[in-house]
Scaffold this active site. Structure first.
Site, PDB file in Angstrom:
ATOM      1  N   GLU A  54      36.884  -1.117 -55.033  1.00 20.49           N
ATOM      2  CA  GLU A  54      37.503  -2.011 -56.010  1.00 20.49           C
ATOM      3  C   GLU A  54      36.708  -2.067 -57.314  1.00 20.49           C
ATOM      4  O   GLU A  54      37.288  -2.067 -58.393  1.00 20.49           O
ATOM      5  CB  GLU A  54      37.657  -3.422 -55.435  1.00 20.49           C
ATOM      6  CG  GLU A  54      38.714  -3.522 -54.349  1.00 20.49           C
ATOM      7  CD  GLU A  54      40.126  -3.241 -54.839  1.00 20.49           C
ATOM      8  OE1 GLU A  54      40.463  -3.609 -55.987  1.00 20.49           O
ATOM      9  OE2 GLU A  54      40.902  -2.641 -54.075  1.00 20.49           O
ATOM     10  N   ASP A  71      42.310  -8.315 -63.129  1.00 19.83           N
ATOM     11  CA  ASP A  71      41.516  -8.364 -61.902  1.00 19.83           C
ATOM     12  C   ASP A  71      40.061  -8.544 -62.300  1.00 19.83           C
ATOM     13  O   ASP A  71      39.577  -7.871 -63.224  1.00 19.83           O
ATOM     14  CB  ASP A  71      41.684  -7.078 -61.092  1.00 19.83           C
ATOM     15  CG  ASP A  71      43.048  -6.957 -60.444  1.00 19.83           C
ATOM     16  OD1 ASP A  71      43.779  -7.957 -60.387  1.00 19.83           O
ATOM     17  OD2 ASP A  71      43.373  -5.845 -59.986  1.00 19.83           O
TER      18      ASP A  71
END
Length: 148
Positions: A54, A71
């Protein structure tokens, strides 16, 4: 003279977020202490693998998405549903400012990630985990890190 004083004050108040990129083993120890190993049935290897894919373990990682949301942090937690930028329409289900997910102190990010796993379909929230970690032997992710 007044302008110089104001500029000096602004300079003192402004903070620059330096990127903190953890090592795999340092993160393994932090995650283990935070109770992530086997949290909701997901091994420590799952968490370490997911964080790598991620954010590459970068606490200041930010990704702006096509829908206008962002994000944030080591777990790439989305602003629309999970944290608050400034917009009232955001859901903020973790009850945290998105900026708190960008610090070296991973407490808020871990609490929010636990909430995501518990309240959604486990780790399926994270595409990096689904693509690179799900269903694989993840024991190598904590190997040599002195965590149980």
């Amino acid at each position: 003279m007044k302008a110089a004083g104001i500029l000096a004050l602004i300079g003192c108040l402004a903070t620059v977020t330096e990127p903190k990129i953890y090592t795999r083993c340092k993160l393994a120890k932090i995650f283990a202490r935070a109770g992530l190993d086997n949290y909701q049935g997901f091994s420590l290897g799952n968490w370490i693998c997911m964080a790598y894919y991620e954010s590459r373990y970068n606490t200041t990682a930010q990704t702006v998405l096509e829908d206008g949301s962002t994000d944030y942090g080591i777990f790439q937690i989305n602003s629309y549903t999970w944290c608050r930028r400034a917009k009232l329409q955001e859901k903020n289900r973790c009850h945290v400012a998105c900026s708190a997910l960008l610090t070296d102190d991973l407490t808020d990010a871990i609490i929010c990630a636990k909430k995501i796993v518990k309240e959604t379909e486990g780790m399926n929230y994270w595409q990096g985990w689904k693509k690179h970690c799900e269903g694989r032997d993840l024991s190598e992710w904590k190997k040599g890190c002195e965590v149980s």
